[in-house]
Design an enzyme around this catalytic site. Structure first.
Site, PDB file in Angstrom:
ATOM      1  N   GLY A 160      44.497  36.047  45.298  1.00 34.48           N
ATOM      2  CA  GLY A 160      43.365  35.493  46.122  1.00 34.48           C
ATOM      3  C   GLY A 160      43.787  34.918  47.524  1.00 34.48           C
ATOM      4  CG  PHE A 161      40.525  33.181  49.851  1.00 38.46           C
ATOM      5  CD1 PHE A 161      40.472  34.040  51.023  1.00 38.46           C
ATOM      6  CD2 PHE A 161      39.454  33.015  49.031  1.00 38.46           C
ATOM      7  CE1 PHE A 161      39.151  34.613  51.230  1.00 38.46           C
ATOM      8  CE2 PHE A 161      38.319  33.709  49.300  1.00 38.46           C
ATOM      9  CZ  PHE A 161      38.030  34.546  50.197  1.00 38.46           C
ATOM     10  N   GLY A 162      44.440  31.596  48.226  1.00 44.26           N
ATOM     11  CA  GLY A 162      45.566  30.879  48.121  1.00 44.26           C
ATOM     12  C   GLY A 162      47.090  31.777  48.132  1.00 44.26           C
ATOM     13  CD  GLU A 188      25.505  32.949  46.643  1.00 40.56           C
ATOM     14  OE1 GLU A 188      25.934  32.128  47.826  1.00 40.56           O
ATOM     15  OE2 GLU A 188      26.216  33.261  45.772  1.00 40.56           O
TER      16      GLU A 188
END
Length: 325
Positions: free
Chosen positions: A17-19, A179
């Site tokens: 993921g991002f990390g 959403e």
């Protein structure tokens, strides 16, 4: 290896993921040998999953091959596999891939960036009937489920069954639930309204359920109120103060009331990965690993969790000949 040159340190990163990506990229100019392990071979921009689920975006627009990202980083290796455990004493993780199980991979430093998964709050039986939204596969499955419901209603000869087929319930009024409900309402009004002949897609019923007393409970009351008004203007029914008591193939029970629905989607909550159990370390009540200010696990200077991306911090690792700062 030249005489006197220290051996390359092995940094294993669990999670793409991002990390995990941020840590792997930060190590690109070091002598570290980096292995990034993820269950998927792509990086996912999770905030836009709901747009794939509602046919606004295609999967390829929010997913990128991890190998493509690191093709110019010689010290990085990507492995598609699932970490099933950690042996802290021997400094190795166990990885299960397509053709092998529990293969040991040794490390000098371990970065746990595993993210979260669905939480059904003690009701694992709900998962069979109410899928969550965390992966591209989840988004595509939900998209297909929604579109199939309209197709089944169009083909259904008995008009009394249209109501059940065209009732969509989202359990959880956090960002994902809000959403999804809003995006589905917009899709029905803008795209689907003129594409069917035997049914009116605008007759679809969209219900958003949450135990809290307002939507987007983690946000300010002003934003929460604005979101509620917008949902109501789109025709979304918002049921607050009550959770799901039962979910099965024919619908959901909320506050003792059965709502007949062929499509129920779980957007209520998440829980951390089993990393805390693997590391046999202290966790909070939710199961999240407690860390020091530098994100290392207490008593394990070779183990780092969370990757610090959320607060925009710079992760600093000093491993003799490996330095990122």
């Amino acid at each position: 290896m030249a005489q006197g040159t220290p051996p390359r340190k092995r940094v294993v990163i669990v999670g793409g993921g991002f990390g995990g990506l941020a840590v792997a990229r930060a190590l690109r100019h070091t002598r570290a040998w980096v292995m990034l392990i993820d269950r998927s071979n792509h990086h996912l921009f999770q905030p836009l999953l709901y747009q794939v689920a509602t046919s606004v975006l295609s999967p390829g627009q929010i997913g990128w091959p991890i190998r493509e990202m690191f093709k110019r980083q010689p010290n990085a290796t990507v492995v598609m596999g699932e970490v099933t455990g950690v042996d802290k004493e021997r400094r190795r993780v166990f990885v299960t891939s397509l053709d092998r199980r529990d293969v040991p991979v040794e490390y000098d430093y371990l970065v746990m960036a595993t993210g979260v998964r669905h939480s059904y709050f003690g009701h694992p039986e709900f998962e069979r009937f109410a899928p969550g939204l965390k992966t591209l596969a989840d988004a595509v499955a939900i998209r297909n489920r929604i579109l199939t419901a309209f197709e089944q209603a169009e083909a259904e000869e008995d008009p009394t069954r249209h109501r059940d087929l065209l009732t969509f319930v989202f359990v959880g009024a956090g960002p994902t639930g809000v959403e999804l409900a809003a995006a589905l309402a917009v899709m029905i009004r803008s795209t689907l309204k003129s594409e069917f002949r035997r049914i009116d897609p605008r007759s679809a019923r969209i219900i958003l359920v949450d135990m809290a007393d307002r939507v987007l409970g983690a946000f300010s009351s002003i934003l929460s109120a604005a979101a509620l008004l917008r949902l109501q203007s789109l025709g979304v029914e918002v049921m607050l103060g009550h959770g799901a008591e039962q979910i099965d193939e024919s619908g959901i029970v909320v506050d003792g009331q059965r709502i007949a629905a062929r499509t129920v989607i779980w957007t209520a909550g998440v829980e951390p990965s089993p990393a805390g159990r693997w590391l046999a370390t202290e966790t909070d009540r939710a199961g999240r690993v407690r860390v020091e200010t530098d994100l290392t696990v207490p008593g394990s200077l070779d183990t780092i969790t969370r990757a610090a991306r959320a607060l925009g911090k710079r992760l600093t690792i000093r491993i003799s000949d490996v330095k990122v700062g």
